[in-house]
Design an enzyme around this catalytic site. Sequence first.
Site, mmCIF file in Angstrom:
data_model
loop_
_atom_site.group_PDB
_atom_site.id
_atom_site.type_symbol
_atom_site.label_atom_id
_atom_site.label_comp_id
_atom_site.label_asym_id
_atom_site.label_seq_id
_atom_site.Cartn_x
_atom_site.Cartn_y
_atom_site.Cartn_z
ATOM 1 N N GLU A 138 10.381 -13.586 35.777
ATOM 2 C CA GLU A 138 10.621 -15.037 35.875
ATOM 3 C C GLU A 138 10.914 -15.394 37.331
ATOM 4 O OE1 GLU A 138 12.985 -16.616 32.664
ATOM 5 O OE2 GLU A 138 12.198 -15.105 31.297
ATOM 6 N N HIS B 243 14.257 -16.426 14.813
ATOM 7 C CA HIS B 243 14.628 -16.112 16.199
ATOM 8 C C HIS B 243 15.602 -14.948 16.232
ATOM 9 C CE1 HIS B 243 16.634 -17.119 20.240
ATOM 10 N NE2 HIS B 243 15.435 -16.656 20.485
ATOM 11 N N HIS B 244 15.252 -13.927 17.012
ATOM 12 C CA HIS B 244 16.127 -12.776 17.237
ATOM 13 C C HIS B 244 16.429 -12.661 18.724
ATOM 14 C CE1 HIS B 244 14.696 -10.508 13.342
ATOM 15 N NE2 HIS B 244 15.611 -11.426 13.080
ATOM 16 N N HIS C 111 10.158 -13.129 24.204
ATOM 17 C CA HIS C 111 10.604 -13.662 25.500
ATOM 18 C C HIS C 111 11.321 -12.547 26.254
ATOM 19 C CE1 HIS C 111 9.980 -18.167 25.454
ATOM 20 N NE2 HIS C 111 9.212 -17.640 24.533
ATOM 21 N N GLU C 112 11.342 -12.663 27.585
ATOM 22 C CA GLU C 112 11.779 -11.555 28.437
ATOM 23 C C GLU C 112 11.079 -10.270 27.964
ATOM 24 O OE1 GLU C 112 14.394 -13.417 26.757
ATOM 25 O OE2 GLU C 112 13.979 -14.885 28.318
ATOM 26 N N GLU D 10 11.697 -23.519 30.341
ATOM 27 C CA GLU D 10 13.163 -23.546 30.396
ATOM 28 C C GLU D 10 13.705 -23.700 31.827
ATOM 29 O OE1 GLU D 10 14.793 -19.821 29.004
ATOM 30 O OE2 GLU D 10 13.435 -18.637 30.221
HETATM 31 C C1 NOJ Z 1 15.465 -17.238 27.046
HETATM 32 C C2 NOJ Z 1 14.191 -17.668 26.366
HETATM 33 O O1 NOJ Z 1 13.124 -17.680 27.271
HETATM 34 C C3 NOJ Z 1 14.406 -19.045 25.773
HETATM 35 O O2 NOJ Z 1 13.212 -19.530 25.186
HETATM 36 C C4 NOJ Z 1 15.527 -18.986 24.766
HETATM 37 O O3 NOJ Z 1 15.808 -20.287 24.309
HETATM 38 C C5 NOJ Z 1 16.803 -18.406 25.395
HETATM 39 N N1 NOJ Z 1 16.534 -17.181 26.085
HETATM 40 C C6 NOJ Z 1 17.849 -18.143 24.324
HETATM 41 O O4 NOJ Z 1 17.379 -17.162 23.448
HETATM 42 CA CA CA Z 2 13.081 -16.588 29.521
#
Ligand code: NOJ
Ligand code: CA
Length: 670
Positions: A171, A372-373, A441-442, A466
Amino acid sequence: MRNFLIILSVLVFFTACSSDKNTVVTSPDGNVAVTLLTDDSLQLRYQVEVDGKPFILPSRFGFDERQGFNLSQSFTIDNIKKNQCDETWTQPWGENKAIRNHYNEMEVRLHNPENVSLTLRFRIFDDGLGFRYEYTVPGADSLLVSDELTQFNFAKEATSWSIPANFDTYELLYRRLPLSQVENANTPITLRTDDSLYASIHEAALTDFPEMTLLRTDSLQFAANLAPWPDGVKARFDGNSFTTPWRTIQIAREAVGLINSSLILNLNEPCALDSTDWIHPMKYVGVWWGMHLGIESWVMGDRHGATTENAIKYIDFAAKNGIEGVLFEGWNAGWENWGGSQTFDYTKPYDDFDMKRISDYAREKGVKIIGHHETGGNVLNYESQLDKALQWYADYGVHDVKTGYAGGLPNGHNHHGQFNVRHYRHVVQTAARYHTTINAHEPIKDTGIRRTYPNMMSREGARGMEWNAWSDGNPPMHHVMLPFTRLLGGPMDYTPGIFDILYENAKNNPNRKQWNMKDSKDCRINTTLAKQIALWVILYSPVQMASDCIENYEGHPAFQFFRDFEADCDESRALQGEPGEFVAIVRRAGEKYFLGAATNEEARTLTVKLDFLKPGVAYDAAIYADAPDADWVTNPKAYTIDHRTVTADDTLEVRMAAGGGQAVSFIPKR
Ligand code: NOJ
Ligand code: CA
């Protein structure tokens, strides 16, 4: 369409004489040539020529091993096989459903005095090449790779676009630099040589190895630099053999040629799943942006986003607008420990999130819940609950999960080392057993493993939306950089589509609390509204989000584009573009076509021939454009919607404001 269809597959084998040390293999069109060289010290090297001119000068092969096994020196060639492949395979979803896999292969078997056997496998396509190592080391119980020696010794200076190497995050902002000034870079790193050849270095099929970054070792010479384990070892294997991911070099005469290439997917293994009919691309909305803006919270409390009431509201909105999925973040116990012990519980909803009622309601309305996890990086905690967590969701009919790794990993591991690469793969494989898809994500970088595991739908892996909520945000050039860099690896869950560009509604919300890193006064989206719409087309993801709070879409005329839009498509073509400057991409989904064009800080007009449309059909073109006085800084929300009847014989002048874009849907007229 979903069947694996081989149109033509020809394999021709012959064995070269064992004394042949100078070995060449060319692409089917003869324009890309790779030579394996062994010099007097019996060091293995390779070189690449494109159109008869040097592109990669002699560059080393090999690895160092901590226990002293010789993986790099004194190899002699036993035999060489040359194979050809020309087949077309189909995938259940993707930018293109049918993919041609056309290459010449050279398989070189070697051994050294310690009897280490090495197969170097090269595959040369018209649009680039890949090579990988396959080792077997007699007498080894385990192997500890301490360094990769692969070099990329570029023949010429080039302009490059990349993010810095970092073993924990992608990122980061992209840089445009002369290649000779890049100290290190993550991949894909994209280049344009001074004689206008475009190329991109990346890897394919990364499933059990650390990620590869590039480290500059001389003016135009780079070496692979692998993400390490905490003890400094780069890759470890039980037993005496290992196969590396492919090291890839995409090559194109035009920048868009890189986007239109399927080289990375072609170098992955075919689908390993028994069935894929449970995998569904979709459009989605979610309880998400409000948390990033600070008007809602992940943690249960006054501002809690994922409440039953809110969930029902989002499900109603999705059902009304033909949107297939709804994501809920902040639904489970553990958010109070985010950034601390990171001990999320994946089967314990907060008291104000009634999973039974919500899932019954979603089923009734024909809407899918996206689970979501968030792990906070605590992969051990996640793995210990993984089966139970996926089963729990499956029992409620939830078969699509967004994962997240926002936080440090345990025991000194980094996000991109072999330990975590194995974790990411384990999650995808385990999820497949529950017929569950993953949007990470990540994540680890995308190297095309969706071919093998098509339930690996999308991922982040670059600065997404974000960042606009709590930092200086993503500059206008970012969105026209991503297709030429990050997205060469595969789909991205950028989550475009914020309509409240200046956060006027959010800033007026009395609930807003500033949890973010930046003064809220300065935060905004750094594009025009029309560009947000265009990004739904440009930034391909089979799960495509309309990311704003639904209040900002209610009654908004421009939201019609998302209603008409299809998350998945049958065919895609990048038409025009330059990294970091502009891009125009068209996608076909059934009978509909969608065009997305965007620009950086500069206003520009593109002339786009509509010859991609089906000849003889009249289409209603709905054109979502920047208004004449739009400008991303001073007037970002000014847009127009026009309708025109067009055919394949027409041409569109696509006018874009500074920081702007344009989206067009083409729907056949009845
Ligand atoms: C980072 C993620 O990229 C984002 O989409 C998410 O809302 C937050 N972490 C919390 O999980
Ligand atoms: Ca992120």
